[in-house]
Design an enzyme around this catalytic site. Structure first.
Site, PDB file in Angstrom:
ATOM      1  N   CYS A   1       0.843  -1.199   0.000  1.00 16.41           N
ATOM      2  CA  CYS A   1       0.000   0.000   0.000  1.00 16.41           C
ATOM      3  C   CYS A   1       0.879   1.251   0.000  1.00 16.41           C
ATOM      4  CB  CYS A   1      -0.970  -0.060   1.191  1.00 16.41           C
ATOM      5  SG  CYS A   1      -2.270   1.176   1.137  1.00 16.41           S
TER       6      CYS A   1
ATOM      7  N   HIS B   1      -3.500  -5.575   0.817  1.00 14.64           N
ATOM      8  CA  HIS B   1      -2.941  -5.827   2.146  1.00 14.64           C
ATOM      9  C   HIS B   1      -2.974  -7.320   2.473  1.00 14.64           C
ATOM     10  CE1 HIS B   1      -2.693  -1.669   3.717  1.00 14.64           C
ATOM     11  NE2 HIS B   1      -3.673  -1.433   2.872  1.00 14.64           N
TER      12      HIS B   1
ATOM     13  N   GLU C   1      -1.609  -8.774   4.862  1.00 15.07           N
ATOM     14  CA  GLU C   1      -1.685  -8.983   6.326  1.00 15.07           C
ATOM     15  C   GLU C   1      -3.136  -8.983   6.809  1.00 15.07           C
ATOM     16  OE1 GLU C   1      -0.872  -6.195   4.879  1.00 15.07           O
ATOM     17  OE2 GLU C   1      -1.620  -4.447   5.994  1.00 15.07           O
TER      18      GLU C   1
END
Lengths: 791, 233
Positions: free
Chosen positions: B86, B203, B205
């Protein structure tokens, strides 16, 4: 010299209040002092009209660590050494004038309230109200319908402005929340003509802290120092607190300078620095307070009043972003992203160093004293001095509670005159409602009120922090707490149409619905916060609404055992003399002990059983203890009191909503017991749009159909908004146990069926999921068509 | 393996990445403040998402001047892995460690939605735990994720298999609707010429735990760990 009326008006002080100030001080106040009184005695800071009423709320409860009004936010212990802090706050007036900045700084303000407690913000929710997005024609009165029941016309110009406000507010919430890394996980968006000139922007923030790391907003210990941290002080937002306490009119645009401008980047630094201070160097902090409404004035005065101390502040030491600011301007500026830190002299260098490492300005602006007086200096010369308690003890007003006659007429509406779908008298003069049950459902699913708000929340980061187990678009958001097995379920609710029709019931239903939403996920409600958005309390109707809504909320909170730990009041929500619908917004937080057992909203598996459960109401006789009979409740036309189907289908708001909080408690206890025993595959609250719409949402969310039935009720009654009811599903071999549990809980299964197929079938209703999804997902976008995109 | 997770003023995904690396993959991961000029002791660098410097001026434009970015360049020159997610991708582009730029989403709005990434090249240290053609879910959350580069650069990236992830439908089809931001050729993630610096807008994660609904993203972090082990072995 006594100030003229114009000066007093600007400060929203009455002549009587001015005379009282002279009595208290035993002299005339100077300009600085008068400005401080004006801000602190405003409804926004001083709760002049609401304070006596707020005493009705239950503030005690298991685990309550910080009670309502004691600190920046209420706090509840959730075990394992953790606690949760939360609060909701309005930013209505600024958003009416400057939607982007108004909404953005609303988010900023509530986030500061939470980290000022030493709690890390982990979730934001926004409860928004706007006027209609599309124009409507003027009502055509029909016999049997009181004129007050009709929703007023929305002109194309007004609808266009509503779309502008909608886009600006949503962009502002995203612009601020996304930047600071706190997920926006839920909330509501609702529409009614009364909000056209006066939209409502209520932001709720939830934070968690280690219980031993909480901090207080107190200026204890004479000799301790006051540090002002964060943004420099400018002329923005002067008189913001007083602006929030007057009605909006055509000249409100001139108050644009009273709207603050936000800097979320600064807020992010301030948040991280303050949390490093409270979490890792807790012993350095005596007190921490954010600067919100009335800026330096209210933050310093409140800290001193709570501690019973006094203060000296030298305005010359306040870092400025503009030249030539007077002490008055410095004391009343509402520049955002500022915090007040109270430290002992020996820790001052450490604290300064910490903030400087975060690249933040930090100035020592004053000292705590022991005389109870807040003294304003400019380069060592005193320019104002007022005892702190004098400012925090604003005069309060208790007024008469009189039910307006027009309300009785609305409540006594005869629902027998309403036509049912498929009958010959459907041609009601004001009806634009669909000709079949399926048409009505699709129409409702596409109405902005009910349609999916995905186009709003896809603009919000709802996942940062990687704790979002259930995000926006469900009954309640679910946020897990890392390092534990626990999660919090959070919901905001408030139905203004109900509150308009019966303020007491509307208040009670807001609490009941928020609690039920939380319970649907399997969470036990542990506390609530509230934002009271009402009209001018000096007018009898608005005062009646405020009084009754608080009474209803209090009774519900007591019956459900939910302490009220924080709240905010926003009165004077009127534009051009017309008040908003009374709008209490309730935020409930619930605790889930095992995050792996969260109950979803949508249907899960083909072959599961579905049941619509309604809590029985006690009969009137039973309330007096003389009988044990229950009043059976079935879907009926009177459930259309304040219903979305009547609003969007007939343009009218009539009837008298009702609930029974004892029955609601039985339903919530049942949901918790059923989820704890692993009996529930899904659970969904029945609210606006009624049983049909709730079933539709369960089908859309689970992407699987259902066929349900039971007794034959009137088709249109399935769109009525029957209270204290849920749609649940279970594995077929658990069905018996679930019904048995419902029965001992005094709940009634009114419809049963099975999960399967790709259609929703209920009585004459028979619609494909794809068709429902199409209406539900695109409704809001269609309503916004023709909107100019905000910059 | 020891990760440095960089923190600039305004970064907000550092703890999310650290949690996946430590709690999910049992690796070491330190949060490293942007004033740190030495990354010598780290095996890999993560530049996480957020709004470094509030996106003032332009996304990543100020962060690239932070002292730590010289250390990142040195780290990259040594062939050690750097992943920018990002805002991290934006910073890597601004630092010229990756080509191209990330401009405003074509919707002109912020978007936080699930995105589906087709693995275009599984022979990288960031995708070795996947297979070419696999589709991974990872949410996007950005206002400026629209990947742009001149025709020549795009052609080079495509020809040298440096487009590692592409936005597709869950079934792996490249469509206009599956592109959340208007990126050229639905580009979601690219790699440098040497193959040790990856930038991606989604993302991973956020889709690395079952409780959050999906574990696809974990494969990307796993790839880094496994590639390092292979390199050592």
């Amino acid at each position: 010299m006594a100030p003229d009326q114009r000066t007093l008006d600007q400060l929203s002080l009455t002549r009587e209040e001015y005379d009282r100030i002279i009595d208290l001080l035993d002299r005339e106040p100077n300009e600085v002092e008068l400005g401080m009184f004006g801000a602190m005695w405003s409804e926004h800071c001083g709760y002049q009209n609401s304070r006596p009423l707020l005493k009705m709320f239950p503030s005690e409860g298991p685990g309550v660590l910080t009670k309502v009004g004691e600190e920046n936010a209420g706090v509840i212990d959730i075990g394992d050494g953790w606690c949760v802090a939360f609060k909701i706050e309005s930013h209505n007036h600024p958003s009416a004038i400057e939607p982007y900045e108004g909404a953005a700084t609303g988010v900023g303000g509530i986030v500061r309230d939470i980290f000022a407690m030493g709690a890390r913000p982990i979730a934001l929710l926004d409860s928004l109200r706007f006027g209609p997005l599309q124009p409507t024609s003027p009502p055509e009165p029909a016999p049997g319908v009181p004129p007050q029941a009709y929703l007023p016309e929305t002109t194309p110009e007004v609808a266009a402005r509503n779309r502008y406000l909608f886009n600006g507010v949503v962009a502002g919430i995203g612009g601020y929340g996304n930047c600071i890394g706190v997920p926006t996980v839920g909330g509501e968006v609702s529409f009614a003509p009364s909000y056209s000139g006066n939209p409502l922007v209520n932001a709720m923030c939830v934070g968690i802290a280690r219980t031993d790391k909480l901090v207080k907003a107190r200026a204890d210990g004479p000799g301790n120092l006051l540090l002002l941290v964060g943004a420099d002080t400018g002329r923005d937002g002067i008189h913001g607190a007083t602006f929030a306490s007057v009605q909006l009119d055509e000249s409100s645009e001139e108050r644009r300078p009273a709207v603050q401008v936000g800097n979320p980047f600064m807020e992010k630094l301030l948040m991280e620095a303050c949390l490093e201070l409270t979490e890792e160097h807790h012993e350095w902090v005596v007190g921490l307070q954010d600067l919100g409404a009335a800026g330096l004035t209210s933050s310093t005065v409140e800290c001193a009043a709570k501690a019973g101390t006094g203060l000296i502040i030298d305005v010359a030491k306040v870092p400025r972003r503009e030249e030539g600011m007077t002490p008055y301007e410095v004391m009343l500026s509402e520049s955002q992203e500022r915090m007040l830190v109270i430290v002992t002299p020996e820790n001052e260098p450490h604290v300064r160093e910490l903030f400087e490492r975060w690249e933040l300005h930090c100035a020592t602006i004053g000292i705590v004293t022991d005389d109870g007086v807040v003294r304003i200096h400019e380069n060592g010369v005193e320019v104002g001095a007022i005892p702190a308690k004098m400012l925090t003890e604003a005069p309060t007003y208790v007024r008469g509670v009189v039910k307006p006659q027009w309300l009785t007429e609305l409540q006594e509406f005869d629902f027998a005159t309403l036509p049912d779908i498929g009958t010959s008298n459907l041609q009601h003069p004001t009806s634009n409602i669909g000709q079949s049950t399926s048409d009505v459902l699709l129409q409702l699913l596409a109405s902005p009120e009910i349609a999916s708000k995905r186009l709003v929340w896809r603009q919000y980061d709802h996942q940062v922090g990687t704790n979002t187990v259930v995000g926006p678009g469900s009954d309640a958001a679910v946020i897990r707490i890392k390092g534990t097995n626990k999660a919090l379920a959070i919901s905001t609710d408030g139905n203004a149409a109900y509150t308009y029709l019966d303020p007491y019931m509307g208040g009670a239903i807001a609490v009941a619905e928020a609690a039920r939403n939380v319970a649907c996920t399997g969470a036990r409600p542990i506390g609530m916060t509230n934002c009271l958005n009402f009209g001018n309390p000096e007018k009898p109707d608005a005062y009646f609404q405020l009084h009754e809504a608080i009474r209803g909320m209090s009774d519900a909170a007591k019956a459900l055992g939910i302490p009220v730990i924080s709240g905010n009041v926003s009165l004077y929500n009127e534009s051009s003399g017309e008040p908003i619908w009374p709008t209490p917004v309730v935020g409930v937080v619930g605790l889930i002990d095992d995050v792996d057992r969260v109950v979803p909203m949508g249907f899960q598996n083909e072959g599961d059983r579905v049941v619509v459960i309604v809590a029985a109401f006690l009969s009137d006789a039973d309330k007096h203890g003389s009988s044990s009979t229950l009043r059976n409740r079935t879907p009926r036309m009177a459930d259309h009191a304040g219903s979305e189907a009547l609003r969007s289908g007939f343009g009218i708001v009539v009837g008298q909503p009702s609930t029974e909080v004892q029955s609601e408690r039985a339903l919530i206890d049942f949901l918790l017991e059923a989820s704890a025993r692993g009996l529930l595959q899904s659970a969904h609250d029945i609210s606006a749009g009624g049983i049909s719409k709730a079933l539709a949402e369960c089908c859309i969310a689970g992407n699987v159909g259902t066929t349900v039935g039971g007794q034959d009720y009137q088709d249109f009654a399935y769109f009525g908004e029957i209270q204290s009811s849920v749609v649940i599903s279970c594995k077929s071999n658990d069905f018996g146990d679930l019904l048995a549990l419902a029965s001992v809980s005094l709940l009634q299964p009114i419809l049963t069926g099975g999960v399967g197929g790709s259609r929703l079938v209920l009585g004459s209703l028979d619609v494909a999921i794809d068709e429902m999804r199409e209406a539900y997902e695109n409704g809001l976008a269609h309503a916004l068509e023709g909107a100019t995109t905000n910059a | 393996m020891r990760f440095a997770v960089l923190v600039f003023p305004g970064t907000w995904s550092e703890k999310d990445c650290q949690y996946v690396l430590t709690d999910g993959l049992r690796q070491e991961a330190d949060l490293v403040w942007h004033r740190e000029a030495d990354l010598e002791k780290y095996d890999a660098v993560v530049i996480p998402g957020g709004f470094s410097y509030g996106d003032h001026l332009r996304t990543g434009a100020i962060a690239r001047f932070s002292p730590v970015m010289d250390a990142v360049a040195t780290h990259a020159e040594r062939g050690k892995p750097v992943i920018g997610i990002c805002n991290g991708f934006q910073i890597l582009c601004e630092s010229h460690l990756l080509p191209g730029a990330l401009i405003r989403n074509d919707s002109l709005q912020f978007r936080c939605v699930p995105s589906y990434l087709r693995v275009e090249n599984a022979d990288t240290m960031f995708s070795s735990a996947t297979k070419e053609g696999d589709v991974l879910m990872a949410p996007v959350s950005h206002g400026e994720g629209n990947y742009y580069a001149d025709e020549q650069t795009i052609a080079t990236l495509e020809d040298s298999r440096r487009v590692v992830f592409r936005y597709t439908t869950p079934e792996g089809e490249v469509t206009r609707e599956s592109n959340p931001n208007g990126s050229i050729n639905n580009i979601a993630g690219i790699i440098n010429e040497r193959g040790n610096v990856l930038g991606m807008m989604p993302h991973p994660e956020r889709s690395a735990e079952a409780i959050l609904g999906n574990t696809d993203g974990l494969l990307i972090f796993k790839s880094i760990v496994e590639s390092a082990l292979t390199a050592v072995g």
